[in-house]
Design a protein around this motif. Structure first.
Motif, PDB file in Angstrom:
ATOM      1  N   THR A   1      -4.003  73.610  81.070  1.00  5.33           N
ATOM      2  CA  THR A   1      -3.981  72.909  79.814  1.00  5.33           C
ATOM      3  C   THR A   1      -3.090  72.560  79.173  1.00  5.33           C
ATOM      4  O   THR A   1      -2.420  73.752  79.728  1.00  5.33           O
ATOM      5  CB  THR A   1      -5.614  73.014  78.971  1.00  5.33           C
ATOM      6  OG1 THR A   1      -6.415  73.304  78.738  1.00  5.33           O
ATOM      7  CG2 THR A   1      -5.139  72.257  77.436  1.00  5.33           C
ATOM      8  N   PRO A   2      -2.192  71.676  79.383  1.00  6.06           N
ATOM      9  CA  PRO A   2      -0.650  70.995  79.207  1.00  6.06           C
ATOM     10  C   PRO A   2      -0.331  71.975  77.786  1.00  6.06           C
ATOM     11  O   PRO A   2      -1.401  71.595  76.959  1.00  6.06           O
ATOM     12  CB  PRO A   2      -0.383  70.048  79.028  1.00  6.06           C
ATOM     13  CG  PRO A   2      -1.289  69.005  80.262  1.00  6.06           C
ATOM     14  CD  PRO A   2      -2.976  69.889  80.201  1.00  6.06           C
ATOM     15  N   SER A   3       0.720  72.421  78.079  1.00  7.76           N
ATOM     16  CA  SER A   3       1.389  72.949  76.265  1.00  7.76           C
ATOM     17  C   SER A   3       1.193  71.882  74.980  1.00  7.76           C
ATOM     18  O   SER A   3       1.902  71.276  75.949  1.00  7.76           O
ATOM     19  CB  SER A   3       2.136  73.784  76.132  1.00  7.76           C
ATOM     20  OG  SER A   3       1.306  74.966  77.038  1.00  7.76           O
ATOM     21  N   GLY A   4       0.903  71.876  74.442  1.00  5.81           N
ATOM     22  CA  GLY A   4       1.934  70.720  72.937  1.00  5.81           C
ATOM     23  C   GLY A   4       1.148  70.547  72.054  1.00  5.81           C
ATOM     24  O   GLY A   4      -0.060  70.952  71.726  1.00  5.81           O
ATOM     25  N   ALA A   5       1.091  69.551  71.226  1.00  6.92           N
ATOM     26  CA  ALA A   5       0.563  69.384  70.076  1.00  6.92           C
ATOM     27  C   ALA A   5      -0.295  68.069  70.341  1.00  6.92           C
ATOM     28  O   ALA A   5      -0.086  67.171  71.171  1.00  6.92           O
ATOM     29  CB  ALA A   5       1.406  68.601  68.628  1.00  6.92           C
ATOM     30  N   TYR A   6      -1.722  68.441  69.646  1.00  8.75           N
ATOM     31  CA  TYR A   6      -2.808  67.226  69.898  1.00  8.75           C
ATOM     32  C   TYR A   6      -3.309  66.820  68.203  1.00  8.75           C
ATOM     33  O   TYR A   6      -3.598  67.072  67.472  1.00  8.75           O
ATOM     34  CB  TYR A   6      -3.734  68.352  71.603  1.00  8.75           C
ATOM     35  CG  TYR A   6      -3.828  68.324  72.393  1.00  8.75           C
ATOM     36  CD1 TYR A   6      -4.214  67.666  73.871  1.00  8.75           C
ATOM     37  CD2 TYR A   6      -2.702  69.579  72.386  1.00  8.75           C
ATOM     38  CE1 TYR A   6      -3.738  68.176  74.816  1.00  8.75           C
ATOM     39  CE2 TYR A   6      -2.792  69.872  73.818  1.00  8.75           C
ATOM     40  CZ  TYR A   6      -3.200  69.118  75.253  1.00  8.75           C
ATOM     41  OH  TYR A   6      -2.687  69.845  76.589  1.00  8.75           O
ATOM     42  N   SER A   7      -3.765  65.601  68.690  1.00  7.25           N
ATOM     43  CA  SER A   7      -4.373  65.244  67.415  1.00  7.25           C
ATOM     44  C   SER A   7      -5.621  64.063  67.844  1.00  7.25           C
ATOM     45  O   SER A   7      -5.602  63.808  69.227  1.00  7.25           O
ATOM     46  CB  SER A   7      -3.796  65.117  66.428  1.00  7.25           C
ATOM     47  OG  SER A   7      -3.308  63.377  67.129  1.00  7.25           O
ATOM     48  N   GLY A   8      -6.484  64.397  67.055  1.00 11.04           N
ATOM     49  CA  GLY A   8      -7.485  62.421  66.943  1.00 11.04           C
ATOM     50  C   GLY A   8      -8.205  62.430  65.641  1.00 11.04           C
ATOM     51  O   GLY A   8      -8.165  63.013  64.867  1.00 11.04           O
ATOM     52  N   SER A   9      -8.944  61.930  65.769  1.00  3.99           N
ATOM     53  CA  SER A   9      -9.736  61.011  64.847  1.00  3.99           C
ATOM     54  C   SER A   9     -10.936  60.942  65.061  1.00  3.99           C
ATOM     55  O   SER A   9     -11.601  60.377  66.593  1.00  3.99           O
ATOM     56  CB  SER A   9      -8.961  59.625  64.313  1.00  3.99           C
ATOM     57  OG  SER A   9      -8.980  58.892  65.421  1.00  3.99           O
ATOM     58  N   TYR A  10     -11.635  60.962  64.408  1.00  3.51           N
ATOM     59  CA  TYR A  10     -13.477  60.239  64.208  1.00  3.51           C
ATOM     60  C   TYR A  10     -13.696  59.671  63.175  1.00  3.51           C
ATOM     61  O   TYR A  10     -12.984  59.610  61.819  1.00  3.51           O
ATOM     62  CB  TYR A  10     -14.301  61.399  64.583  1.00  3.51           C
ATOM     63  CG  TYR A  10     -14.426  62.874  63.683  1.00  3.51           C
ATOM     64  CD1 TYR A  10     -15.246  62.497  62.225  1.00  3.51           C
ATOM     65  CD2 TYR A  10     -13.300  63.984  63.776  1.00  3.51           C
ATOM     66  CE1 TYR A  10     -15.024  63.204  61.594  1.00  3.51           C
ATOM     67  CE2 TYR A  10     -13.055  64.756  62.825  1.00  3.51           C
ATOM     68  CZ  TYR A  10     -14.340  64.780  62.053  1.00  3.51           C
ATOM     69  OH  TYR A  10     -13.902  65.604  60.771  1.00  3.51           O
ATOM     70  N   VAL A  11     -14.440  58.663  62.533  1.00  2.00           N
ATOM     71  CA  VAL A  11     -15.324  57.849  61.626  1.00  2.00           C
ATOM     72  C   VAL A  11     -15.908  58.232  61.324  1.00  2.00           C
ATOM     73  O   VAL A  11     -17.691  58.824  62.307  1.00  2.00           O
ATOM     74  CB  VAL A  11     -14.771  56.670  62.396  1.00  2.00           C
ATOM     75  CG1 VAL A  11     -15.615  55.641  60.814  1.00  2.00           C
ATOM     76  CG2 VAL A  11     -13.922  55.647  62.606  1.00  2.00           C
ATOM     77  N   VAL A  12     -16.190  59.048  59.742  1.00  2.00           N
ATOM     78  CA  VAL A  12     -17.996  59.517  59.115  1.00  2.00           C
ATOM     79  C   VAL A  12     -18.157  58.158  58.482  1.00  2.00           C
ATOM     80  O   VAL A  12     -17.229  57.852  57.305  1.00  2.00           O
ATOM     81  CB  VAL A  12     -17.823  60.776  58.322  1.00  2.00           C
ATOM     82  CG1 VAL A  12     -18.889  61.068  57.851  1.00  2.00           C
ATOM     83  CG2 VAL A  12     -17.364  61.652  59.656  1.00  2.00           C
ATOM     84  N   THR A  13     -19.228  57.804  58.178  1.00  3.76           N
ATOM     85  CA  THR A  13     -19.587  56.277  57.484  1.00  3.76           C
ATOM     86  C   THR A  13     -20.657  56.605  57.014  1.00  3.76           C
ATOM     87  O   THR A  13     -21.976  57.981  57.025  1.00  3.76           O
ATOM     88  CB  THR A  13     -20.338  54.825  58.496  1.00  3.76           C
ATOM     89  OG1 THR A  13     -21.387  55.412  59.302  1.00  3.76           O
ATOM     90  CG2 THR A  13     -18.757  54.857  59.140  1.00  3.76           C
ATOM     91  N   VAL A  14     -21.216  56.306  55.902  1.00  7.19           N
ATOM     92  CA  VAL A  14     -21.752  56.795  55.255  1.00  7.19           C
ATOM     93  C   VAL A  14     -23.328  55.490  53.975  1.00  7.19           C
ATOM     94  O   VAL A  14     -22.065  54.106  53.830  1.00  7.19           O
ATOM     95  CB  VAL A  14     -21.984  57.641  53.872  1.00  7.19           C
ATOM     96  CG1 VAL A  14     -20.800  56.996  52.942  1.00  7.19           C
ATOM     97  CG2 VAL A  14     -23.145  58.055  52.793  1.00  7.19           C
ATOM     98  N   SER A  15     -24.141  54.745  53.880  1.00  7.72           N
ATOM     99  CA  SER A  15     -24.612  53.938  53.425  1.00  7.72           C
ATOM    100  C   SER A  15     -26.120  54.908  52.715  1.00  7.72           C
ATOM    101  O   SER A  15     -26.640  55.400  52.972  1.00  7.72           O
ATOM    102  CB  SER A  15     -25.390  53.021  54.788  1.00  7.72           C
ATOM    103  OG  SER A  15     -26.310  53.501  55.424  1.00  7.72           O
ATOM    104  N   TYR A  16     -26.369  54.192  51.922  1.00  7.47           N
ATOM    105  CA  TYR A  16     -27.192  53.876  50.846  1.00  7.47           C
ATOM    106  C   TYR A  16     -28.714  53.453  51.783  1.00  7.47           C
ATOM    107  O   TYR A  16     -28.386  52.571  53.020  1.00  7.47           O
ATOM    108  CB  TYR A  16     -27.742  53.224  49.451  1.00  7.47           C
ATOM    109  CG  TYR A  16     -26.530  53.748  48.764  1.00  7.47           C
ATOM    110  CD1 TYR A  16     -27.201  55.090  48.394  1.00  7.47           C
ATOM    111  CD2 TYR A  16     -26.126  52.681  48.478  1.00  7.47           C
ATOM    112  CE1 TYR A  16     -26.164  55.412  46.757  1.00  7.47           C
ATOM    113  CE2 TYR A  16     -24.840  53.415  46.432  1.00  7.47           C
ATOM    114  CZ  TYR A  16     -25.475  54.141  46.661  1.00  7.47           C
ATOM    115  OH  TYR A  16     -25.014  55.063  45.760  1.00  7.47           O
ATOM    116  N   ASN A  17     -29.714  54.309  51.649  1.00  4.30           N
ATOM    117  CA  ASN A  17     -31.015  54.220  52.401  1.00  4.30           C
ATOM    118  C   ASN A  17     -31.719  53.194  52.255  1.00  4.30           C
ATOM    119  O   ASN A  17     -31.892  51.933  50.733  1.00  4.30           O
ATOM    120  CB  ASN A  17     -32.260  55.485  52.338  1.00  4.30           C
ATOM    121  CG  ASN A  17     -31.372  56.197  53.152  1.00  4.30           C
ATOM    122  OD1 ASN A  17     -30.934  55.917  54.622  1.00  4.30           O
ATOM    123  ND2 ASN A  17     -32.357  57.525  53.850  1.00  4.30           N
TER     124      ASN A  17
END
Length: 370
Positions: free
Chosen positions: A354-370
Motif C-alpha cells: 500500500t503506497p504511503s501518504g495521506a488518504y481521505s474520503g467521504s460518505y453521506v448519512v441521511t435521516v428522514s421521518y418515518n
C-alpha cells in the motif's frame, strides 16, 4: 208611575243593543256572519278567540313544514387531512390538496411525511326529498381561527363524486352548482390550499387545524352559516443532522509483509490491528458522532453506507459499522424538540505494498421521518 218606570228602562236596553252592534261591526264580514249564525242573541268573544287561536296554530305548522322541505343536511365524512408534515426551518410551506387526483403538491421547504389520502369527502342531502331534480348551490369558505402551526386556508377546490359539480367559481369562498339534485343526495370531493408555519413562527408543533364551512341552498336563495369542520394536520419541526466528530483513523504503519486489518469500531472504540502493521498513538483515532434534532418522540429512518472509498496515493475501502438502532426514536414527546445521537466506525485493510501518504474520503448519512 208606570210610564216613568217604563221610560227609565228603555234607555239602557237600547244602549246595550247599540254597543253590541258596534262591536260586531268592528269584525270582518265573514267573522261577523259566523258570530251571528252561532249566537244571534248573544255576543261571546271567548269563542271568537278560540277560533282565531286555532287558525294561527295551523298557519305556523304549514310554514314550518315548508321550511323543512328545503333544509339541506351537509356532513363532512372525512376532513381534508395532510397527515404528518414537517415544517421548514423558516417561512411557511403551502400544501395543496387536489380534490380530483388526491395528490398533494407544495411550495416551500417543508415536506409531507404521510402518503395516504388527503382530500375530504362531503355529503349533501335534502329533507323529505323535496329538492330532487332541482338546482342547488353550494359554498365553501374559511371559518374560525387556525390552531397549532396551521395558517388560514387560502383556497378550495372540488371534484365530482356522486354529485355532479359544475359552474365552479372562485377559490375562497368557492361556489358551485349541482344542476339536478339526485334523490337521496350524494357526495363531492373537497381539496384545499393549506399553509403550515415554519420553525421560526414560534407556534406549537403537534396537532394543527384550519376551519372551513359549507352551505347548500336551492338556487336563488341566500347562503346560511353552513356546517363547520376542520382541515387537519400533525406538524413536526424540521429534522436536521449534524456531524459532531469526524471519522479518523490517525496514523498507521503498513505491514512489513502480507496484510493488516485496522479496526476502530463504533460499538468498541479501541484500536485493533492484525498482522505486522502498527497503529501509532498520535493523533488519536476517532469514531464519527452524529446528532439528529427534530420532533420529540418521532421515529426516524437512517441511511448509512456499508462502505466508502478513501483516496490518496492509491485507494482504500472502509467498511462501516454504527451504534444506530434499526428504528431510532427521538427523545421527549410530540410538541417538544427531541434528539438522537449515534456513532459510526470503520475498518480497512492495508498490505505491504500500500503506497504511503495521506488518504481521505467521504460518505453521506441521511435521516428522514418515518
Amino acid at each position: 208611575m208606570r210610564r216613568r218606570k217604563s221610560g227609565s228602562n228603555a234607555g239602557p236596553k237600547s244602549s246595550r243593543k247599540t254597543s253590541r252592534q258596534r262591536i260586531l261591526n268592528d269584525f270582518p264580514a265573514k267573522l261577523r256572519r259566523l258570530v251571528l249564525e252561532r249566537s244571534p242573541m248573544l255576543f261571546r268573544p271567548s269563542r271568537i278567540q278560540l277560533f282565531l287561536g286555532a287558525t294561527t296554530a295551523t298557519l305556523l305548522m304549514v310554514a314550518s313544514n315548508a321550511a323543512q322541505a328545503q333544509t339541506f343536511g351537509v356532513g363532512v365524512n372525512s376532513d381534508p387531512n395532510l397527515g404528518v408534515v414537517a415544517s421548514a426551518s423558516s417561512g411557511d410551506t403551502t400544501f395543496t390538496i387536489n380534490a380530483g387526483t388526491d395528490q398533494v403538491s407544495k411550495s416551500g421547504n417543508g415536506a409531507r411525511i404521510s402518503s395516504g389520502s388527503a382530500r375530504g369527502k362531503v355529503t349533501v342531502s335534502c329533507a323529505s326529498g323535496a329538492c330532487t331534480g332541482k338546482k342547488v348551490q353550494v359554498r365553501v369558505g374559511v371559518s374560525g381561527s387556525p390552531t397549532g402551526r396551521a395558517r388560514a386556508l387560502t383556497g378550495f377546490n372540488v371534484a365530482s363524486g356522486t354529485l355532479a359539480v359544475s359552474s365552479v367559481s372562485g377559490t375562497n369562498p368557492l361556489t358551485f352548482v349541482i344542476n339536478s339534485f339526485p334523490a337521496g343526495g350524494g357526495y363531492f370531493w373537497l381539496g384545499a390550499t393549506y399553509p403550515i408555519a415554519g420553525d421560526d413562527s414560534g407556534k406549537a408543533t403537534g396537532a394543527a387545524g384550519s376551519g372551513f364551512a359549507i352551505s347548500a341552498v336551492l338556487s336563488g336563495k341566500s347562503f346560511g352559516a353552513g356546517t363547520g369542520s376542520t382541515a387537519d394536520a400533525t406538524v413536526y419541526r424540521k429534522l436536521s443532522i449534524v456531524n459532531d466528530t469526524p471519522l479518523s483513523f490517525g496514523r498507521i504503519v503498513r505491514p512489513t509483509s502480507g496484510s493488516s486489518t485496522a479496526t476502530f469500531s463504533a460499538t468498541n472504540p479501541q484500536r485493533v490491528i492484525t498482522g505486522s502493521g502498527v497503529w501509532l498513538n498520535t493523533p488519536s483515532p476517532t469514531r464519527a458522532k452524529y446528532t439528529i434534532t427534530g420532533e420529540g418522540g418521532a421515529a426516524v429512518s437512517l441511511s448509512i453506507p456499508p462502505s466508502f472509498t478513501m483516496t490518496g496515493p492509491s485507494t482504500l475501502t472502509v467498511t462501516t459499522d454504527t451504534t444506530a438502532q434499526g428504528a431510532p426514536v427521538l427523545s421527549s414527546i410530540t410538541g417538544n424538540a427531541g434528539t438522537y445521537s449515534f456513532y459510526v466506525g470503520g475498518a480497512m485493510t492495508l498490505t505491504s505494498s500500500t503506497p504511503s501518504g495521506a488518504y481521505s474520503g467521504s460518505y453521506v448519512v441521511t435521516v428522514s421521518y418515518n
